[in-house]
Scaffold this motif. Structure first.
Motif, PDB file in Angstrom:
ATOM      1  N   PRO A 135       8.370   7.640  17.725  1.00 27.08           N
ATOM      2  CA  PRO A 135       7.935   8.525  16.639  1.00 27.08           C
ATOM      3  C   PRO A 135       8.903   9.678  16.378  1.00 27.08           C
ATOM      4  CG  PRO A 135       6.102   8.017  18.086  1.00 27.08           C
ATOM      5  CD  PRO A 135       7.323   7.455  18.743  1.00 27.08           C
ATOM      6  N   LEU A 136       9.556  10.170  17.425  1.00 25.29           N
ATOM      7  CA  LEU A 136      10.527  11.246  17.228  1.00 25.29           C
ATOM      8  C   LEU A 136      11.714  10.771  16.390  1.00 25.29           C
ATOM      9  CD1 LEU A 136      10.525  13.006  20.719  1.00 25.29           C
ATOM     10  CD2 LEU A 136       9.512  13.817  18.583  1.00 25.29           C
ATOM     11  N   ALA A 137      12.047   9.488  16.497  1.00 25.58           N
ATOM     12  CA  ALA A 137      13.098   8.925  15.650  1.00 25.58           C
ATOM     13  C   ALA A 137      12.666   8.962  14.182  1.00 25.58           C
ATOM     14  CB  ALA A 137      13.423   7.496  16.077  1.00 25.58           C
ATOM     15  N   ASN A 138      11.396   8.669  13.922  1.00 23.23           N
ATOM     16  CA  ASN A 138      10.870   8.770  12.553  1.00 23.23           C
ATOM     17  C   ASN A 138      10.883  10.206  12.057  1.00 23.23           C
ATOM     18  OD1 ASN A 138       8.845   6.271  13.713  1.00 23.23           O
ATOM     19  ND2 ASN A 138       9.867   5.956  11.762  1.00 23.23           N
ATOM     20  N   GLY A 149       0.776  -1.237   0.000  1.00 19.82           N
ATOM     21  CA  GLY A 149       0.000   0.000   0.000  1.00 19.82           C
ATOM     22  C   GLY A 149       0.800   1.275   0.000  1.00 19.82           C
ATOM     23  N   GLY A 150       2.100   1.152   0.188  1.00 18.36           N
ATOM     24  CA  GLY A 150       2.928   2.356   0.170  1.00 18.36           C
ATOM     25  C   GLY A 150       2.658   3.293   1.321  1.00 18.36           C
ATOM     26  N   ILE A 151       2.478   2.733   2.523  1.00 18.59           N
ATOM     27  CA  ILE A 151       2.214   3.567   3.694  1.00 18.59           C
ATOM     28  C   ILE A 151       3.140   3.143   4.819  1.00 18.59           C
ATOM     29  CG2 ILE A 151       0.353   2.029   4.465  1.00 18.59           C
ATOM     30  CD1 ILE A 151      -0.984   4.444   5.733  1.00 18.59           C
ATOM     31  N   GLY A 152       3.614   4.115   5.590  1.00 19.64           N
ATOM     32  CA  GLY A 152       4.486   3.822   6.711  1.00 19.64           C
ATOM     33  C   GLY A 152       3.691   3.368   7.910  1.00 19.64           C
ATOM     34  N   LEU A 153       3.568   2.078   8.076  1.00 17.25           N
ATOM     35  CA  LEU A 153       2.764   1.518   9.155  1.00 17.25           C
ATOM     36  C   LEU A 153       3.556   1.516  10.456  1.00 17.25           C
ATOM     37  CD1 LEU A 153       0.024  -0.052   9.653  1.00 17.25           C
ATOM     38  CD2 LEU A 153       1.394  -2.125   9.447  1.00 17.25           C
ATOM     39  N   ALA A 178       4.362   7.234   9.207  1.00 15.37           N
ATOM     40  CA  ALA A 178       4.585   6.419  10.401  1.00 15.37           C
ATOM     41  C   ALA A 178       4.551   7.279  11.659  1.00 15.37           C
ATOM     42  CB  ALA A 178       5.921   5.692  10.300  1.00 15.37           C
ATOM     43  N   ALA A 179       5.198   8.445  11.608  1.00 16.92           N
ATOM     44  CA  ALA A 179       5.232   9.323  12.779  1.00 16.92           C
ATOM     45  C   ALA A 179       3.838   9.813  13.142  1.00 16.92           C
ATOM     46  CB  ALA A 179       6.158  10.503  12.514  1.00 16.92           C
ATOM     47  N   LEU A 180       3.079  10.273  12.145  1.00 18.65           N
ATOM     48  CA  LEU A 180       1.751  10.813  12.427  1.00 18.65           C
ATOM     49  C   LEU A 180       0.785   9.738  12.912  1.00 18.65           C
ATOM     50  CD1 LEU A 180       1.141  13.488   9.646  1.00 18.65           C
ATOM     51  CD2 LEU A 180       1.943  13.791  11.984  1.00 18.65           C
ATOM     52  N   LEU A 181       0.829   8.571  12.282  1.00 17.41           N
ATOM     53  CA  LEU A 181      -0.050   7.489  12.712  1.00 17.41           C
ATOM     54  C   LEU A 181       0.288   7.066  14.136  1.00 17.41           C
ATOM     55  CD1 LEU A 181      -0.317   5.231   9.535  1.00 17.41           C
ATOM     56  CD2 LEU A 181      -2.166   6.505  10.619  1.00 17.41           C
ATOM     57  N   ASN A 182       1.585   6.970  14.416  1.00 18.15           N
ATOM     58  CA  ASN A 182       1.999   6.508  15.737  1.00 18.15           C
ATOM     59  C   ASN A 182       1.700   7.520  16.836  1.00 18.15           C
ATOM     60  OD1 ASN A 182       3.066   4.196  16.957  1.00 18.15           O
ATOM     61  ND2 ASN A 182       4.827   4.188  15.610  1.00 18.15           N
ATOM     62  N   ALA A 240      12.150  11.148  -1.560  1.00 14.33           N
ATOM     63  CA  ALA A 240      10.811  11.706  -1.355  1.00 14.33           C
ATOM     64  C   ALA A 240       9.848  10.631  -0.860  1.00 14.33           C
ATOM     65  CB  ALA A 240      10.296  12.322  -2.644  1.00 14.33           C
ATOM     66  N   PHE A 241       9.921   9.445  -1.450  1.00 16.35           N
ATOM     67  CA  PHE A 241       9.038   8.356  -1.027  1.00 16.35           C
ATOM     68  C   PHE A 241       9.405   7.871   0.370  1.00 16.35           C
ATOM     69  CE2 PHE A 241       7.833   3.692  -1.336  1.00 16.35           C
ATOM     70  CZ  PHE A 241       6.508   3.920  -1.051  1.00 16.35           C
ATOM     71  N   LEU A 242      10.698   7.805   0.665  1.00 17.17           N
ATOM     72  CA  LEU A 242      11.144   7.392   1.995  1.00 17.17           C
ATOM     73  C   LEU A 242      10.697   8.399   3.049  1.00 17.17           C
ATOM     74  CD1 LEU A 242      12.703   5.312   3.624  1.00 17.17           C
ATOM     75  CD2 LEU A 242      14.814   6.536   3.073  1.00 17.17           C
ATOM     76  N   ALA A 243      10.779   9.683   2.714  1.00 15.83           N
ATOM     77  CA  ALA A 243      10.306  10.724   3.634  1.00 15.83           C
ATOM     78  C   ALA A 243       8.810  10.576   3.875  1.00 15.83           C
ATOM     79  CB  ALA A 243      10.614  12.104   3.063  1.00 15.83           C
ATOM     80  N   PHE A 244       8.070  10.271   2.835  1.00 11.38           N
ATOM     81  CA  PHE A 244       6.625  10.047   2.955  1.00 11.38           C
ATOM     82  C   PHE A 244       6.331   8.923   3.944  1.00 11.38           C
ATOM     83  CE2 PHE A 244       3.139   7.301   1.491  1.00 11.38           C
ATOM     84  CZ  PHE A 244       2.055   8.154   1.611  1.00 11.38           C
ATOM     85  N   LEU A 245       7.096   7.838   3.860  1.00  6.77           N
ATOM     86  CA  LEU A 245       6.896   6.717   4.780  1.00  6.77           C
ATOM     87  C   LEU A 245       7.178   7.122   6.220  1.00  6.77           C
ATOM     88  CD1 LEU A 245       8.570   3.800   2.752  1.00  6.77           C
ATOM     89  CD2 LEU A 245       6.136   4.364   2.916  1.00  6.77           C
ATOM     90  N   GLN A 246       8.227   7.910   6.420  1.00  6.77           N
ATOM     91  CA  GLN A 246       8.576   8.334   7.773  1.00  6.77           C
ATOM     92  C   GLN A 246       7.501   9.263   8.355  1.00  6.77           C
ATOM     93  OE1 GLN A 246      11.120   6.949   9.311  1.00  6.77           O
ATOM     94  NE2 GLN A 246      11.633   5.877   7.429  1.00  6.77           N
TER      95      GLN A 246
END
Length: 264
Positions: free
Chosen positions: A134-137, A104-108, A174-178, A165-171
C-alpha cells in the motif's frame, strides 16, 4: 547482505514489465500532445497501463521487503523481476483489478506474492512487509498529484490533468482499501503479528472472505457514500479538483460519450 543470495537474472527487470512501461510512456505522450485520433482511447491506454505498472510495483514492494526481512526465496519465484505473470494469482493481482477499473472505476487491491512467513523473524518485519505494498500506491499517488499540490499545472494539457487525477484516484482507493484491518487485506497483515494466537485462530476461518465482504459493503449506499466522500476530501486536500477526477473517469470510458464540459 540478503540480496547476495539472489542471482542476477532473478533481479533482472522482465521484458513484460518493460513492454507495459513502454505502452504507458507512449500513450502518456499521446495524451500530452493530443497526437491520438481519440483522446479517450489514449487516456484509457495510458491509465490502464500505468495502473498495471503500479500493481507490479505494489507486489514488488512486498517481495523486496520480504527479501530483506529474510525470505530469500522471492528471487527464485520471479517476484523481483516485476513480471506480473510471475505472481501466485495473476488473475487476482492484475486481471481482476483492471476489470474493476474498467467496469467501476475503482482501485481494487490486488494480490499476491507468496511470502514464506517462517523465514521472517520479528513482528515488525512481518508488519512492514504487509505495509510495503500500500505504501507503494501512496507514493504513486503522491507523484500523480504532485503537479496539483505544487501548483505546477501551467503548460500541462487539460486531458493529461484529467488522466492524472483519475489515476491518482485509483491509487488512493487502492491504498485505503488495502490498509483496512480486514483479513485478506494488507491492513490486517500489518496488525496480525501483534495479535494473540487465540485471536488469530478465531479470525482464520473468515480470512478467505474478508476481501469479498469489503467489496459487498461498497454496494451499501451509506458505506459507498462515506467511502467516496473520504476519497474526494483527501484528493481535494492534495489540490485535485473533483471535476478533474470525474472528467478523467468519463474520458477513460472512451466507448461512452463524455459530458460536454469534459470535452478536450
Amino acid at each position: 547482505m540478503t540480496t547476495a543470495t539472489t542471482r542476477r537474472h532473478e533481479r533482472r527487470i522482465s521484458p513484460v514489465f518493460l513492454a507495459i512501461l513502454a505502452v504507458m510512456a507512449v500513450t502518456g505522450w499521446a495524451v500530452w500532445t493530443d497526437f491520438a485520433a481519440s483522446t479517450g482511447l489514449a487516456i484509457f491506454l495510458f491509465v490502464t497501463s500505468a495502473w498495471v505498472v503500479s500493481l507490479c510495483l505494489h507486489e514488488y514492494a512486498h517481495a523486496r521487503t520480504a527479501l530483506h526481512g529474510g525470505d530469500i526465496t522471492v528471487g527464485a519465484k520471479g517476484y523481483l523481476t516485476l513480471n506480473p505473470l510471475a505472481y501466485t494469482h495473476a488473475v487476482l493481482s492484475i486481471v481482476l483489478p483492471v476489470l474493476f477499473v474498467i467496469m467501476g472505476g475503482i482501485g481494487l487491491p490486488g494480490g499476491a506474492v507468496f511470502i514464506e512467513q517462517g523465514r521472517i523473524k520479528g513482528r515488525w518485519k512481518h508488519s512492514l512487509i504487509s505495509a510495503a505494498g500500500p505504501l507503494a500506491n501512496v507514493l504513486f499517488a503522491v507523484v500523480c498529484t504532485a503537479p496539483f499540490w505544487l501548483d505546477a499545472l501551467d503548460g500541462v494539457p487539460l486531458a493529461f490533468r484529467f488522466a492524472l487525477a483519475f489515476l491518482a484516484f485509483l491509487q488512493v482507493t487502492a491504498a485505503l482499501l488495502n490498509l483496512l484491518p480486514v483479513p485478506g487485506l494488507d491492513g490486517y497483515g500489518v496488525l496480525e503479528p501483534w495479535l494473540s494466537y487465540k485471536v488469530k485462530r478465531q479470525i482464520e476461518p473468515y480470512a478467505p472472505y474478508g476481501f469479498f465482504i469489503v467489496i459487498a459493503l461498497l454496494f451499501v449506499p451509506a458505506v459507498n457514500a462515506a467511502f467516496f466522500d473520504a476519497i474526494d476530501a483527501l484528493l481535494q486536500s492534495l489540490g485535485v479538483p473533483d471535476s478533474s477526477r470525474y472528467c478523467g473517469s468519463q474520458l477513460f470510458r472512451f466507448w461512452q460519450e463524455a459530458p460536454e464540459f469534459c470535452q478536450v
